[in-house]
Design a protein around this motif. Sequence first.
Motif, PDB file in Angstrom:
ATOM      1  N   TYR A   1       0.866  -1.186   0.000  1.00 44.24           N
ATOM      2  CA  TYR A   1       0.000   0.000   0.000  1.00 44.24           C
ATOM      3  C   TYR A   1       0.902   1.235   0.000  1.00 44.24           C
ATOM      4  O   TYR A   1       2.127   1.116   0.165  1.00 44.24           O
ATOM      5  CB  TYR A   1      -0.965  -0.025   1.192  1.00 44.24           C
TER       6      TYR A   1
ATOM      7  N   THR B   1      -7.560  -4.044  -1.609  1.00 42.87           N
ATOM      8  CA  THR B   1      -6.108  -4.068  -1.445  1.00 42.87           C
ATOM      9  C   THR B   1      -5.404  -3.877  -2.789  1.00 42.87           C
ATOM     10  O   THR B   1      -4.261  -3.426  -2.832  1.00 42.87           O
ATOM     11  CB  THR B   1      -5.646  -5.398  -0.814  1.00 42.87           C
TER      12      THR B   1
ATOM     13  N   MET C   1      -5.083  -0.278  -3.526  1.00 38.06           N
ATOM     14  CA  MET C   1      -4.002   0.220  -2.668  1.00 38.06           C
ATOM     15  C   MET C   1      -2.640  -0.100  -3.266  1.00 38.06           C
ATOM     16  O   MET C   1      -1.717   0.725  -3.227  1.00 38.06           O
ATOM     17  CB  MET C   1      -4.139  -0.379  -1.268  1.00 38.06           C
TER      18      MET C   1
END
Length: 341
Positions: A282, A303, A306
């Motif tokens: 991230y 995710t 990210m």
Amino acid sequence: MKTSDFYYDLPEELIAQDPLEDRSSSRLLVLDKKTGETEHHVFREIVDYLDPGDCLVINDTKVIPARLIGAKEETGAKIEVLLLKRGADDVWETLVKPGRKARPGTRISFGDGLLTGEVMDIVDEGNRLIHFEYEGIFEEILDRLGQMPLPPYITHQLKDKDRYNTVYAEHPGSAAAPTAGLHFTPELLEKIREKGVDIAHVTLHVGLGTFRPVKVDDVESHHMHSEFYMIDETAAEKVNRAKENGKRVICVGTTSCRTIESAADENGRLKACSGWTDIFIYPGYQFKILDALITNFHLPESTLVMLVSALAGREHVLAAYEEAVKERYRFFSFGDAMFIR
């Protein structure tokens, strides 16, 4: 850093439900990670953005038809079983719906008894360990009885199982496709090779955790699922040669990216190895090997959004996504592609 920082508004009609007839005719949004500038192309034009000596890293995992519909032997009640991880002696970790009907000792029949399973135990997150019994070869039975485990946002039935696999899929074991690779055809890969680009094969078996939403407000509190990967000597040599020669390492998909970043040493060299990774990338992450990324458009607050934000910056990524929505790009697994360079 909040999960909500990675939200964007997506009209439901832009979620691609079916793959295109010609894999390489998807659209391609090219994003400059330094400036945020964008260009619009057709995917087969990706070859124009690759240079001789670059290394293209592809994930050659193969999705198995892991979704099985069966019935409890005692009552005939319908049960759906999703194969997640293979263990020893025909025991699989599975996701079972409805879970309340699958207590230890429950026996399930599939295909009129062609395959039977017994629930042995309940493990993390309510997953079931099931021991399977059959005559013959498990993979052949699975091919007859199983369905492709399409993501929950795809509601259409897939007519051709092969369309949820890349053309270079080789090692069976995934519960989901490395979807950035779905845009490649054998002809396009040949053009890329002819241009002098090295192609390195790695393997990461994609788990269903790739679709799990981030349920915490604080990004850093999220715990990633673990996935099994393999990198051989040939792939490691190709990647390291590109870096030594000042060329780029370009990953096809977030799974290829997570694989090489997991296996890189502190000096940014890739080593041949295998194991489990739960790497979470991230914003703030310093990439050890990756220079550029071919990827699809990902779910809001996921995710995967990210990860691409770690590479190109959250503001650039969200602005590019907003532009893709405005230009009516197709999103998610069967959707269009992005090249972050």
